[in-house]
Scaffold this motif. Structure first.
Motif, PDB file in Angstrom:
ATOM      1  N   GLU A 195       0.844  -1.193   0.000  1.00 36.30           N
ATOM      2  CA  GLU A 195       0.000   0.000   0.000  1.00 36.30           C
ATOM      3  C   GLU A 195       0.879   1.243   0.000  1.00 36.30           C
ATOM      4  OE1 GLU A 195      -3.231  -0.139   2.895  1.00 36.30           O
ATOM      5  OE2 GLU A 195      -2.746  -2.265   3.162  1.00 36.30           O
ATOM      6  N   ILE A 196       0.690   2.068  -1.032  1.00 36.30           N
ATOM      7  CA  ILE A 196       1.487   3.285  -1.145  1.00 36.30           C
ATOM      8  C   ILE A 196       0.570   4.501  -1.018  1.00 36.30           C
ATOM      9  CG2 ILE A 196       1.406   3.266  -3.666  1.00 36.30           C
ATOM     10  CD1 ILE A 196       4.409   4.330  -3.417  1.00 36.30           C
ATOM     11  N   PHE A 197       1.023   5.463  -0.231  1.00 38.49           N
ATOM     12  CA  PHE A 197       0.249   6.686  -0.010  1.00 38.49           C
ATOM     13  C   PHE A 197       0.743   7.801  -0.935  1.00 38.49           C
ATOM     14  CE2 PHE A 197      -0.129  10.758   2.265  1.00 38.49           C
ATOM     15  CZ  PHE A 197      -1.503  10.855   2.296  1.00 38.49           C
ATOM     16  N   ALA A 198       2.052   7.958  -1.008  1.00 38.57           N
ATOM     17  CA  ALA A 198       2.673   8.979  -1.861  1.00 38.57           C
ATOM     18  C   ALA A 198       4.037   8.460  -2.295  1.00 38.57           C
ATOM     19  CB  ALA A 198       2.813  10.297  -1.104  1.00 38.57           C
ATOM     20  N   ASP A 199       4.549   8.997  -3.400  1.00 36.67           N
ATOM     21  CA  ASP A 199       5.808   8.448  -3.923  1.00 36.67           C
ATOM     22  C   ASP A 199       7.042   8.841  -3.104  1.00 36.67           C
ATOM     23  OD1 ASP A 199       6.123  11.086  -4.691  1.00 36.67           O
ATOM     24  OD2 ASP A 199       6.175  10.673  -6.841  1.00 36.67           O
ATOM     25  N   ASN A 200       6.854   9.687  -2.086  1.00 37.85           N
ATOM     26  CA  ASN A 200       7.980  10.045  -1.219  1.00 37.85           C
ATOM     27  C   ASN A 200       7.835   9.512   0.209  1.00 37.85           C
ATOM     28  OD1 ASN A 200       5.881  11.755  -0.548  1.00 37.85           O
ATOM     29  ND2 ASN A 200       7.219  13.503  -0.151  1.00 37.85           N
ATOM     30  N   ILE A 201       6.840   8.632   0.425  1.00 37.40           N
ATOM     31  CA  ILE A 201       6.613   8.016   1.740  1.00 37.40           C
ATOM     32  C   ILE A 201       6.723   6.506   1.584  1.00 37.40           C
ATOM     33  CG2 ILE A 201       4.938   7.666   3.596  1.00 37.40           C
ATOM     34  CD1 ILE A 201       3.815  10.437   2.912  1.00 37.40           C
ATOM     35  N   MET A 202       7.478   5.892   2.493  1.00 36.50           N
ATOM     36  CA  MET A 202       7.688   4.440   2.441  1.00 36.50           C
ATOM     37  C   MET A 202       6.341   3.715   2.428  1.00 36.50           C
ATOM     38  SD  MET A 202       9.932   1.965   2.546  1.00 36.50           S
ATOM     39  CE  MET A 202      10.259   0.336   3.147  1.00 36.50           C
ATOM     40  N   PRO A 203       6.145   2.810   1.468  1.00 38.50           N
ATOM     41  CA  PRO A 203       4.883   2.059   1.426  1.00 38.50           C
ATOM     42  C   PRO A 203       4.742   1.119   2.619  1.00 38.50           C
ATOM     43  CG  PRO A 203       6.261   1.597  -0.497  1.00 38.50           C
ATOM     44  CD  PRO A 203       7.031   2.485   0.390  1.00 38.50           C
ATOM     45  N   ASP A 204       3.506   0.777   2.920  1.00 40.20           N
ATOM     46  CA  ASP A 204       3.216  -0.210   3.950  1.00 40.20           C
ATOM     47  C   ASP A 204       3.243  -1.582   3.284  1.00 40.20           C
ATOM     48  OD1 ASP A 204       2.449  -1.258   6.442  1.00 40.20           O
ATOM     49  OD2 ASP A 204       0.345  -1.268   5.828  1.00 40.20           O
ATOM     50  N   ILE A 205       4.093  -2.475   3.777  1.00 37.78           N
ATOM     51  CA  ILE A 205       4.276  -3.798   3.170  1.00 37.78           C
ATOM     52  C   ILE A 205       3.940  -4.857   4.213  1.00 37.78           C
ATOM     53  CG2 ILE A 205       5.927  -5.376   2.102  1.00 37.78           C
ATOM     54  CD1 ILE A 205       7.535  -2.726   1.387  1.00 37.78           C
ATOM     55  N   THR A 206       3.011  -5.744   3.860  1.00 38.18           N
ATOM     56  CA  THR A 206       2.613  -6.820   4.749  1.00 38.18           C
ATOM     57  C   THR A 206       2.696  -8.137   3.992  1.00 38.18           C
ATOM     58  OG1 THR A 206       1.071  -5.325   5.856  1.00 38.18           O
ATOM     59  CG2 THR A 206       0.789  -7.681   6.270  1.00 38.18           C
ATOM     60  N   VAL A 207       3.338  -9.138   4.593  1.00 36.89           N
ATOM     61  CA  VAL A 207       3.464 -10.458   3.991  1.00 36.89           C
ATOM     62  C   VAL A 207       2.765 -11.462   4.901  1.00 36.89           C
ATOM     63  CG1 VAL A 207       5.064 -12.256   3.232  1.00 36.89           C
ATOM     64  CG2 VAL A 207       5.652  -9.844   2.885  1.00 36.89           C
ATOM     65  N   ILE A 208       1.852 -12.224   4.324  1.00 38.00           N
ATOM     66  CA  ILE A 208       1.104 -13.225   5.092  1.00 38.00           C
ATOM     67  C   ILE A 208       1.217 -14.568   4.369  1.00 38.00           C
ATOM     68  CG2 ILE A 208      -1.168 -13.913   5.942  1.00 38.00           C
ATOM     69  CD1 ILE A 208      -1.880 -10.923   5.998  1.00 38.00           C
ATOM     70  N   PRO A 209       1.644 -15.606   5.099  1.00 41.67           N
ATOM     71  CA  PRO A 209       1.710 -16.931   4.460  1.00 41.67           C
ATOM     72  C   PRO A 209       0.305 -17.441   4.148  1.00 41.67           C
ATOM     73  CG  PRO A 209       2.679 -16.981   6.676  1.00 41.67           C
ATOM     74  CD  PRO A 209       2.106 -15.625   6.472  1.00 41.67           C
ATOM     75  N   LYS A 210       0.185 -18.094   3.003  1.00 42.79           N
ATOM     76  CA  LYS A 210      -1.097 -18.691   2.647  1.00 42.79           C
ATOM     77  C   LYS A 210      -1.261 -20.009   3.390  1.00 42.79           C
ATOM     78  CE  LYS A 210      -1.627 -16.731  -1.926  1.00 42.79           C
ATOM     79  NZ  LYS A 210      -1.826 -16.981  -3.360  1.00 42.79           N
ATOM     80  N   ARG A 211      -2.490 -20.340   3.689  1.00 46.07           N
ATOM     81  CA  ARG A 211      -2.760 -21.621   4.336  1.00 46.07           C
ATOM     82  C   ARG A 211      -2.673 -22.717   3.305  1.00 46.07           C
ATOM     83  NH1 ARG A 211      -7.619 -20.318   8.549  1.00 46.07           N
ATOM     84  NH2 ARG A 211      -6.335 -19.015   9.899  1.00 46.07           N
ATOM     85  N   LYS A 212      -2.204 -23.868   3.754  1.00 50.68           N
ATOM     86  CA  LYS A 212      -2.052 -25.008   2.818  1.00 50.68           C
ATOM     87  C   LYS A 212      -3.314 -25.780   2.697  1.00 50.68           C
ATOM     88  CE  LYS A 212       2.817 -25.353   3.629  1.00 50.68           C
ATOM     89  NZ  LYS A 212       3.918 -26.149   4.022  1.00 50.68           N
TER      90      LYS A 212
END
Length: 103
Positions: A86-103
Motif C-alpha cells: 500500500e502506497i500513499f505517496a511516492d515520497n513516503i515508504m509504502p506499507d508492506i505486509t506479507v502473510i503466508p497462505k494456508r495449505k
C-alpha cells in the motif's frame, strides 16, 4: 523511464552500481538453487530493501510491487505468500505486509 533510471544510477558511481548488480545476481542464484528458504519476515525485509533501492536510485518509491519485481529482480512466491503493498505517496515508504497462505 529507462533513460531516467540509467542517468540516476551514474550518480552513485561504478562501485554502487556494481554492488546493486552483485546483490541482485546473488539473490537470483540462491533462489534458483533453492537456497533461499523464505519466511514472511525475510520476504518482507527483502521487499523493503528492494523498495528502498528503487527510491535511492529513482528518487520515488515504486507505485506497485510488480514494478519492483520487473526492474529490481525481486521474486515473490505468490503460491506461498500474499503480499499487501500500500502506497500513499511516492515520497513516503509504502506499507508492506506479507502473510503466508494456508495449505
Amino acid at each position: 523511464q529507462g533513460f531516467r533510471y540509467s542517468r540516476k544510477i551514474r550518480l552513485f558511481g561504478k562501485q554502487g552500481q556494481n554492488d546493486i548488480i552483485k546483490n541482485t545476481r546473488e539473490a537470483r542464484r540462491k533462489t534458483q538453487k533453492g537456497e533461499a528458504q523464505m519466511n514472511p519476515k525475510r520476504l518482507q525485509d527483502a521487499i523493503k530493501k528492494a523498495v528502498v533501492t528503487c527510491y535511492t536510485i529513482e528518487g520515488v518509491y515504486p507505485a506497485t510491487l510488480e514494478y519492483v519485481e520487473e526492474h529490481y529482480g525481486l521474486m515473490v512466491d505468490r503460491d506461498r505468500y500474499d503480499v499487501f503493498y500500500e502506497i500513499f505517496a511516492d515520497n513516503i515508504m509504502p506499507d508492506i505486509t506479507v502473510i503466508p497462505k494456508r495449505k
